[in-house]
Design an enzyme around this catalytic site. Structure first.
Site, short mmCIF file in Angstrom:
data_model
loop_
_atom_site.label_atom_id
_atom_site.label_comp_id
_atom_site.label_asym_id
_atom_site.label_seq_id
_atom_site.Cartn_x
_atom_site.Cartn_y
_atom_site.Cartn_z
N GLU A 1 -7.76 -3.43 -6.66
CA GLU A 1 -8.23 -4.12 -7.97
C GLU A 1 -9.79 -3.84 -8.25
O GLU A 1 -10.55 -4.62 -8.37
CB GLU A 1 -7.96 -5.47 -8.04
CG GLU A 1 -6.50 -5.82 -7.81
CD GLU A 1 -6.08 -7.27 -7.71
OE1 GLU A 1 -6.90 -8.08 -7.60
OE2 GLU A 1 -4.92 -7.61 -7.72
N ASN B 1 -4.82 0.64 -5.38
CA ASN B 1 -3.91 -0.22 -6.03
C ASN B 1 -4.55 -1.28 -7.04
O ASN B 1 -5.46 -1.67 -6.81
CB ASN B 1 -3.36 -1.18 -4.72
CG ASN B 1 -1.95 -1.93 -5.10
OD1 ASN B 1 -1.03 -1.27 -5.64
ND2 ASN B 1 -1.91 -3.26 -4.88
N HIS C 1 3.04 -6.70 -12.13
CA HIS C 1 3.47 -8.06 -12.04
C HIS C 1 3.75 -7.93 -13.62
O HIS C 1 2.97 -8.13 -14.49
CB HIS C 1 2.30 -8.84 -11.78
CG HIS C 1 2.18 -8.73 -10.43
ND1 HIS C 1 2.88 -9.19 -9.41
CD2 HIS C 1 1.01 -8.20 -9.52
CE1 HIS C 1 2.33 -9.23 -8.45
NE2 HIS C 1 1.18 -8.41 -8.45
N GLU D 1 4.10 -4.16 -6.38
CA GLU D 1 4.19 -5.78 -6.19
C GLU D 1 4.97 -6.11 -7.32
O GLU D 1 4.76 -7.07 -7.95
CB GLU D 1 2.71 -6.25 -6.34
CG GLU D 1 1.80 -5.82 -5.25
CD GLU D 1 0.48 -6.22 -5.25
OE1 GLU D 1 0.15 -7.42 -5.92
OE2 GLU D 1 -0.34 -5.75 -4.52
N ASP E 1 7.21 -8.06 -9.98
CA ASP E 1 7.96 -9.16 -10.44
C ASP E 1 8.18 -9.47 -11.75
O ASP E 1 7.14 -8.95 -12.48
CB ASP E 1 7.48 -10.52 -9.72
CG ASP E 1 5.82 -10.75 -9.47
OD1 ASP E 1 5.36 -10.03 -10.49
OD2 ASP E 1 5.52 -11.36 -8.55
C1 XIL Z 1 -1.12 -13.07 -3.70
C2 XIL Z 1 -0.04 -13.87 -2.70
O1 XIL Z 1 1.21 -13.73 -3.01
C3 XIL Z 1 -0.67 -15.23 -2.49
O2 XIL Z 1 0.56 -16.03 -1.56
C4 XIL Z 1 -1.79 -15.34 -2.32
O3 XIL Z 1 -2.07 -16.75 -2.38
C5 XIL Z 1 -2.64 -14.78 -3.42
O4 XIL Z 1 -2.41 -13.46 -3.55
N1 XIL Z 1 -2.22 -8.76 -6.37
C6 XIL Z 1 -2.24 -8.34 -5.21
C7 XIL Z 1 -1.69 -9.54 -4.07
O5 XIL Z 1 -2.75 -7.61 -4.75
O6 XIL Z 1 -2.49 -9.52 -3.00
C8 XIL Z 1 -1.58 -10.85 -4.73
O7 XIL Z 1 -0.93 -11.63 -3.59
C9 XIL Z 1 -0.92 -11.04 -6.12
C10 XIL Z 1 -1.93 -10.23 -7.00
#
Ligand code: XIL
Length: 328
Positions: free
Chosen positions: A133, A174, A210, A239, A241
């Site tokens: 990020e 990422n 996401h 990641e 969802d």
């Molecule tokens: C999130 C985790 O799922 C949580 O448990 C934590 O509190 C915060 O981070 N992008 C990312 C991940 O790269 O590391 C994040 O994970 C979600 C968003």
């Protein structure tokens, strides 16, 4: 519980990796969680355990207990491991707040952190999200502590340091919100192109996906994947969802879950069409997801298994796609 064949076997038959983000705590305490994880996934990402904050309780101290628990469990069950992440603006150590560092001290700290951490896991993890990020939503470089101290070269250095100690590990950039073609993914495309021109050892780009407030059009994700792959970089979905809220879709829960399944299916098809061999979902069951605690307005059911350990339509959609889909 899911039926035979297991998702991970269907994936493996297709040389595909289907992954889940994994937390250390339920690995210690929750037999159902572990059962789904080892039976259904052939790939894992440590959800929090390999972040800098959890690993660095004090300036000269490392605590690898949770990270080892996640990585060792995965290796015991023949799962590929993605390590996440070395340089990020979030989840930095709490004591950073009180630390009056100079730019040089912060750079030394990052170098030591990358050397020690990536070095320690060099033979046990397959990929690292080296930088997470680094680009802001408007496409400018995110103004974070690493950028303040080192400018854009913090990315170059982090990748170079990781490569010095873990040359066999795939090194990824990422990010989120850059899944389809948009202002932010354009900026990331330019950023990684500059890094490649400078000879930085980057192997791939992770698209977090996401799909919460917005769902990028699958065709746009495909186009985005293609342009990164044309730079000779690997692309993985890291990641994923997917949340449909009652506001998006006034139908009942089953209707939302079907819609969610169709989106997971469409992205799995994009992966198979575009040469993406890894799709990771951000958690095991809905009850393990970060989403409802982070985004009040979203439903907490963005994953492939429900809170009662049963597979959802999204699980079946991915499995069926991996079993039957013929790529373009
Ligand atoms: C999130 C985790 O799922 C949580 O448990 C934590 O509190 C915060 O981070 N992008 C990312 C991940 O790269 O590391 C994040 O994970 C979600 C968003």
């Amino acid at each position: 519980m899911a039926d035979e064949p297991r998702l991970r076997d269907v994936a493996a038959d297709r040389d595909f990796e289907i992954g889940a983000a994994v937390a250390a705590e339920p690995l210690r305490t929750d037999a159902s969680y572990k059962k789904i994880l080892r039976n259904e996934f052939n790939y894992v990402t440590a959800e929090n355990a390999l972040k800098m904050g959890p690993l660095r309780p004090a300036r000269h101290t490392y605590d690898f207990r949770d990270a080892d628990a996640v990585v060792d469990y995965a290796r015991e069950h023949d799962q590929t491991v993605r390590a996440h992440t070395l340089a990020w603006h979030n989840q930095t150590p709490e004591w950073f707040q009180e630390w009056d560092y100079t730019d040089g001290q912060l750079e030394d700290f990052l170098r030591d952190h990358v050397h020690t951490t990536a070095g320690r896991y060099r033979s046990r993890v397959d990929a690292w999200d080296v930088v997470n990020e680094a680009v802001a939503d408007d496409g400018t470089m995110r103004d974070n502590l690493w950028y303040d101290a080192m400018g854009e070269r913090y990315l170059d250095r982090a990748f170079e340091w990781a490569d010095e100690v873990a040359s066999e590990t795939d090194l990824y950039y990422n990010d989120y919100g850059a899944d389809g073609v948009n202002e932010k993914s354009d900026a990331i495309y330019d950023l990684v192109s500059r890094m490649l021109d400078r000879g930085v050892p980057i192997d791939g780009v992770g698209l977090q996906l996401h799909a919460l407030h917005e769902k990028p059009a699958p065709e746009s994700v495909a186009e985005n994947v293609r342009r990164f792959r044309e730079l000779d970089l690997d692309v993985q979905i890291t990641e994923m969802d997917v949340a449909y809220t009652p506001a998006d879709d006034p139908g009942d829960r089953d209707a939302r879950w079907e819609k969610q399944a169709e989106y997971y299916r469409a992205i799995t098809e994009v992966c198979l069409d575009e040469g993406v061999d890894t799709l990771v979902v951000w958690g095991v069951r809905d009850s393990d997801s970060w989403v409802s605690s982070w985004f009040e307005s979203l439903t907490g059911d963005p994953l492939l298994f429900d809170a009662g350990n049963d597979p959802k339509p999204a699980y079946h959609a991915i499995k069926e796609t991996l079993e039957t889909y013929e790529p373009n």
